[in-house]
Design an enzyme around this catalytic site. Structure first.
Site, mmCIF file in Angstrom:
data_model
loop_
_atom_site.group_PDB
_atom_site.id
_atom_site.type_symbol
_atom_site.label_atom_id
_atom_site.label_comp_id
_atom_site.label_asym_id
_atom_site.label_seq_id
_atom_site.Cartn_x
_atom_site.Cartn_y
_atom_site.Cartn_z
ATOM 1 N N CYS A 106 16.983 27.319 -12.212
ATOM 2 C CA CYS A 106 16.398 27.934 -13.400
ATOM 3 C C CYS A 106 15.532 26.888 -14.092
ATOM 4 C CB CYS A 106 17.497 28.410 -14.336
ATOM 5 S SG CYS A 106 16.871 28.998 -15.926
ATOM 6 N N CYS A 136 19.299 34.631 -15.674
ATOM 7 C CA CYS A 136 20.131 33.445 -15.500
ATOM 8 C C CYS A 136 21.438 33.645 -16.264
ATOM 9 C CB CYS A 136 19.386 32.223 -16.013
ATOM 10 S SG CYS A 136 20.378 30.704 -15.996
ATOM 11 N N CYS A 179 16.896 26.139 -17.950
ATOM 12 C CA CYS A 179 18.113 25.373 -18.268
ATOM 13 C C CYS A 179 18.513 24.401 -17.164
ATOM 14 C CB CYS A 179 19.266 26.302 -18.613
ATOM 15 S SG CYS A 179 19.961 27.181 -17.206
ATOM 16 N N CYS A 214 21.518 30.873 -19.216
ATOM 17 C CA CYS A 214 20.617 30.832 -20.385
ATOM 18 C C CYS A 214 19.894 32.146 -20.641
ATOM 19 C CB CYS A 214 19.597 29.700 -20.234
ATOM 20 S SG CYS A 214 18.241 30.090 -19.119
ATOM 21 N N CYS A 268 18.046 33.008 -1.599
ATOM 22 C CA CYS A 268 19.464 33.255 -1.366
ATOM 23 C C CYS A 268 20.214 32.720 -2.589
ATOM 24 C CB CYS A 268 19.864 32.518 -0.091
ATOM 25 S SG CYS A 268 21.538 32.819 0.441
#
Ligand code: FE
Length: 134
Positions: free
Chosen positions: A97, A48, A100, A51, A120
Site C-alpha cells: 500500500c 487497504c 501506509c 489504512c 496475488c
C-alpha cells in the site's frame, strides 16, 4: 494520493488483528484457500485493511486457482507500490500500500488478459466495500 500514513509498530499492533499484523507489517502470507475473499464475487472496491486506501476493484478480480484473491491490475494505481523482494530464495515483486506501507502480496507475470499480471493479494490485507445497490 500524496498523504502517507506512518504509525509506530506499537500502534499497528493495537489496530490490526494478530494475523493482519503478521502479514501486513511482518510481510507474512496467509495459508492458501483460507482467506475470506478467495472466492468472493461481490462487486465493490477492495480497500487497504490497515489504512482504508482504495486498492483494487472487483472488476479485475479473477479465479487464479492459487488460493489467494487475484487481480489483473490495480484499481487505483497511485495507491499501490511495488519493490523487489529477494526473500525465500526467489526474486519476486512485492506489492505494498503506497499510503501506509503495509505489505499486501506479490505480483507475477502469469496473469490473464491484456495486462498479463496477477496481483496475488492476502485476503486479510483487504476490506471489501460493497458497491451501492442500484
Ligand atoms: Fe494502507
Amino acid at each position: 494520493m500524496s498523504e502517507t500514513i506512518e504509525k509506530t509498530e506499537e500502534e499497528w499492533r493495537e489496530q490490526l488483528t494478530p494475523e493482519q499484523y503478521e502479514i501486513m507489517r511482518n510481510h507474512g502470507t496467509e495459508p492458501a484457500f483460507t482467506g475470506k475473499y478467495v472466492d468472493a464475487k461481490d462487486d465493490g472496491a477492495y480497500r487497504c485493511a490497515a489504512c482504508g486506501a482504495e486498492l483494487f476493484s472487483s472488476d479485475t478480480k479473477f479465479d487464479s486457482g492459487t488460493g489467494w484473491p487475484s487481480f489483473t491490475e490495480p484499481g487505483v494505481a497511485e495507491n499501490i507500490t511495488t519493490r523487489i523482494d529477494p526473500s525465500l530464495g526467489m526474486v519476486r515483486t512485492e506489492v505494498l500500500c503506497a499510503r501506509c506501507g503495509s505489505h499486501l502480496g506479490h505480483v507475477f507475470d502469469d496473469g490473464p488478459g491484456p495486462t498479463g499480471k496477477r496481483f496475488c493479494i492476502n485476503s486479510c490485507a483487504l476490506d471489501l466495500e460493497p458497491a451501492e445497490e442500484a
